[in-house]
Motif scaffolding. Structure first.
Motif, PDB file in Angstrom:
ATOM      1  N   TYR A  73      78.641  46.880  45.760  1.00  0.00           N
ATOM      2  CA  TYR A  73      79.372  48.136  45.973  1.00  0.00           C
ATOM      3  C   TYR A  73      78.412  49.322  46.066  1.00  0.00           C
ATOM      4  CZ  TYR A  73      82.305  52.163  44.722  1.00  0.00           C
ATOM      5  OH  TYR A  73      82.917  53.397  44.693  1.00  0.00           O
ATOM      6  N   LEU A  74      77.431  49.372  45.176  1.00  0.00           N
ATOM      7  CA  LEU A  74      76.470  50.476  45.199  1.00  0.00           C
ATOM      8  C   LEU A  74      75.538  50.378  46.398  1.00  0.00           C
ATOM      9  CD1 LEU A  74      75.456  50.860  41.442  1.00  0.00           C
ATOM     10  CD2 LEU A  74      77.145  52.181  42.739  1.00  0.00           C
ATOM     11  N   ARG A  75      75.068  49.182  46.713  1.00  0.00           N
ATOM     12  CA  ARG A  75      74.130  49.003  47.817  1.00  0.00           C
ATOM     13  C   ARG A  75      74.790  49.259  49.168  1.00  0.00           C
ATOM     14  NH1 ARG A  75      68.833  49.397  46.378  1.00  0.00           N
ATOM     15  NH2 ARG A  75      68.661  48.606  44.256  1.00  0.00           N
ATOM     16  N   LEU A  76      76.108  49.148  49.215  1.00  0.00           N
ATOM     17  CA  LEU A  76      76.849  49.461  50.434  1.00  0.00           C
ATOM     18  C   LEU A  76      77.330  50.910  50.429  1.00  0.00           C
ATOM     19  CD1 LEU A  76      78.845  46.117  50.697  1.00  0.00           C
ATOM     20  CD2 LEU A  76      77.011  46.873  52.228  1.00  0.00           C
ATOM     21  N   TYR A  77      76.677  51.722  49.606  1.00  0.00           N
ATOM     22  CA  TYR A  77      76.950  53.157  49.515  1.00  0.00           C
ATOM     23  C   TYR A  77      78.412  53.471  49.177  1.00  0.00           C
ATOM     24  CZ  TYR A  77      72.335  53.717  51.680  1.00  0.00           C
ATOM     25  OH  TYR A  77      70.992  53.657  51.957  1.00  0.00           O
ATOM     26  N   LYS A  78      78.998  52.610  48.349  1.00  0.00           N
ATOM     27  CA  LYS A  78      80.366  52.803  47.858  1.00  0.00           C
ATOM     28  C   LYS A  78      81.392  52.819  48.990  1.00  0.00           C
ATOM     29  CE  LYS A  78      78.733  55.430  43.839  1.00  0.00           C
ATOM     30  NZ  LYS A  78      78.837  56.685  43.075  1.00  0.00           N
ATOM     31  N   LYS A  79      81.084  52.163  50.076  1.00  0.00           N
ATOM     32  CA  LYS A  79      82.033  52.044  51.188  1.00  0.00           C
ATOM     33  C   LYS A  79      83.016  50.924  50.851  1.00  0.00           C
ATOM     34  CE  LYS A  79      78.887  53.895  54.681  1.00  0.00           C
ATOM     35  NZ  LYS A  79      78.307  53.748  56.028  1.00  0.00           N
ATOM     36  N   PHE A 139      90.527  61.359  44.705  1.00  0.00           N
ATOM     37  CA  PHE A 139      89.625  60.214  44.574  1.00  0.00           C
ATOM     38  C   PHE A 139      90.437  58.927  44.680  1.00  0.00           C
ATOM     39  CE2 PHE A 139      87.426  56.934  42.170  1.00  0.00           C
ATOM     40  CZ  PHE A 139      86.150  57.019  42.696  1.00  0.00           C
ATOM     41  N   PRO A 140      89.924  57.890  45.305  1.00  0.00           N
ATOM     42  CA  PRO A 140      88.601  57.797  45.939  1.00  0.00           C
ATOM     43  C   PRO A 140      88.557  58.503  47.294  1.00  0.00           C
ATOM     44  CG  PRO A 140      89.776  55.722  46.187  1.00  0.00           C
ATOM     45  CD  PRO A 140      90.633  56.590  45.324  1.00  0.00           C
ATOM     46  N   VAL A 141      87.387  58.995  47.613  1.00  0.00           N
ATOM     47  CA  VAL A 141      87.189  59.648  48.906  1.00  0.00           C
ATOM     48  C   VAL A 141      86.676  58.620  49.896  1.00  0.00           C
ATOM     49  CG1 VAL A 141      86.707  61.896  47.894  1.00  0.00           C
ATOM     50  CG2 VAL A 141      84.830  60.302  48.287  1.00  0.00           C
ATOM     51  N   ARG A 142      86.861  58.913  51.161  1.00  0.00           N
ATOM     52  CA  ARG A 142      86.347  58.018  52.184  1.00  0.00           C
ATOM     53  C   ARG A 142      84.826  58.114  52.232  1.00  0.00           C
ATOM     54  NH1 ARG A 142      90.420  58.679  57.411  1.00  0.00           N
ATOM     55  NH2 ARG A 142      92.314  57.940  56.357  1.00  0.00           N
ATOM     56  N   GLY A 143      84.188  56.969  52.432  1.00  0.00           N
ATOM     57  CA  GLY A 143      82.735  56.941  52.512  1.00  0.00           C
ATOM     58  C   GLY A 143      82.233  57.684  53.732  1.00  0.00           C
ATOM     59  N   ILE A 163      88.001  45.294  43.201  1.00  0.00           N
ATOM     60  CA  ILE A 163      87.383  46.469  43.827  1.00  0.00           C
ATOM     61  C   ILE A 163      87.798  47.743  43.098  1.00  0.00           C
ATOM     62  CG2 ILE A 163      87.448  47.936  45.877  1.00  0.00           C
ATOM     63  CD1 ILE A 163      85.595  45.731  46.325  1.00  0.00           C
ATOM     64  N   LEU A 164      89.070  47.840  42.749  1.00  0.00           N
ATOM     65  CA  LEU A 164      89.555  49.046  42.069  1.00  0.00           C
ATOM     66  C   LEU A 164      88.882  49.222  40.705  1.00  0.00           C
ATOM     67  CD1 LEU A 164      93.384  48.975  42.878  1.00  0.00           C
ATOM     68  CD2 LEU A 164      91.640  50.491  43.839  1.00  0.00           C
ATOM     69  N   ILE A 165      88.712  48.115  39.970  1.00  0.00           N
ATOM     70  CA  ILE A 165      88.038  48.210  38.674  1.00  0.00           C
ATOM     71  C   ILE A 165      86.601  48.685  38.855  1.00  0.00           C
ATOM     72  CG2 ILE A 165      87.191  46.900  36.681  1.00  0.00           C
ATOM     73  CD1 ILE A 165      89.688  45.103  37.006  1.00  0.00           C
ATOM     74  N   ILE A 166      85.927  48.168  39.879  1.00  0.00           N
ATOM     75  CA  ILE A 166      84.551  48.582  40.149  1.00  0.00           C
ATOM     76  C   ILE A 166      84.500  50.056  40.532  1.00  0.00           C
ATOM     77  CG2 ILE A 166      82.606  48.315  41.742  1.00  0.00           C
ATOM     78  CD1 ILE A 166      83.303  45.324  41.893  1.00  0.00           C
ATOM     79  N   ILE A 167      85.370  50.469  41.434  1.00  0.00           N
ATOM     80  CA  ILE A 167      85.370  51.852  41.925  1.00  0.00           C
ATOM     81  C   ILE A 167      85.635  52.838  40.790  1.00  0.00           C
ATOM     82  CG2 ILE A 167      86.629  53.520  43.353  1.00  0.00           C
ATOM     83  CD1 ILE A 167      87.101  51.247  45.354  1.00  0.00           C
TER      84      ILE A 167
END
Length: 202
Positions: free
Chosen positions: A182-188, A55-59, A120-124
């Motif tokens: 982040y969520l609306r962009l499907y975690k990409k 993790f993280p995996v590619r979107g 971004i890392l904190i969000i992910i």
């Protein structure tokens, strides 16, 4: 904490910089130190996380973002720009350029680009942590909420000039909006970084 390490250890003990009275050049030196520290930390975190937890995996590139989610993302981005405009009374890009040479401006923005990477890392990882506890994916922007409670809340006192209510509140709002994007962009991650960077840096 890395920034405190830079200010109170590296800069005070080794560079003899007066943290209370940064010159523009000393601010640039501080920014470059932070760029290296943050880059090393982020790279180490991602390496360990990918190796140990995959993790993280590619979107999923085939998963298309819906029109509704694009609209919500753009609304969040516009809200972010309204916040930064209230802060700077102009575009942040224009405000930051005042009183700086081109080199100093570029160094400042390199610092900001690495700061957005940490955001971004904190969000992910924040989103993943809560979803792991819940044992399911969630549409609630937990990553943004955690960002607001950490990075965001710190901005109440980050400038060292006493309690700054609007600075803290605006950064917390920005944090939650970033979590929503982040969520609306499907975690990409790439898309998320791009939109959050525009919201924060422009």
């Amino acid at each position: 904490m890395l920034e405190y390490f830079s200010i109170f250890v590296i800069e005070v003990l080794f560079l003899h910089v007066d943290i209370q009275n940064y010159t523009v050049n000393q601010r640039s030196i501080h920014c470059m130190i932070m760029v290296f520290l943050w880059a090393f930390f982020a790279a180490s975190l991602l390496y360990f996380s990918r190796k140990q937890y995959y993790f993280p995996v590619r979107g999923n590139k085939k998963e298309k973002i819906s029109l509704k989610n694009w609209i919500i993302t753009l609304v969040c981005l516009i809200d972010c720009k309204i916040i930064t405009f209230i802060d700077w009374h102009t575009l942040k890009l224009v405000g930051e350029a005042q009183g700086k040479t081109i080199l100093q401006f570029c160094i400042q923005y390199l610092y900001y680009m690495l700061e957005v990477m940490l955001v971004i890392l904190i969000i992910i990882y924040g989103q993943k942590a809560i979803e792991t506890l819940l044992k399911k994916e969630s549409s609630i922007p937990f990553g943004g909420i955690i960002l607001a409670m950490t990075w965001g809340a710190f901005h109440f006192i980050s400038r060292g000039a006493g309690l700054e209510i609007w600075n803290g509140i605006s950064t917390m709002i920005f944090s939650v909006l970033s979590g929503v994007m982040y969520l609306r962009l499907y975690k990409k991650c790439l898309y998320s970084y791009l939109f959050i960077s525009i919201g924060y840096l422009l």
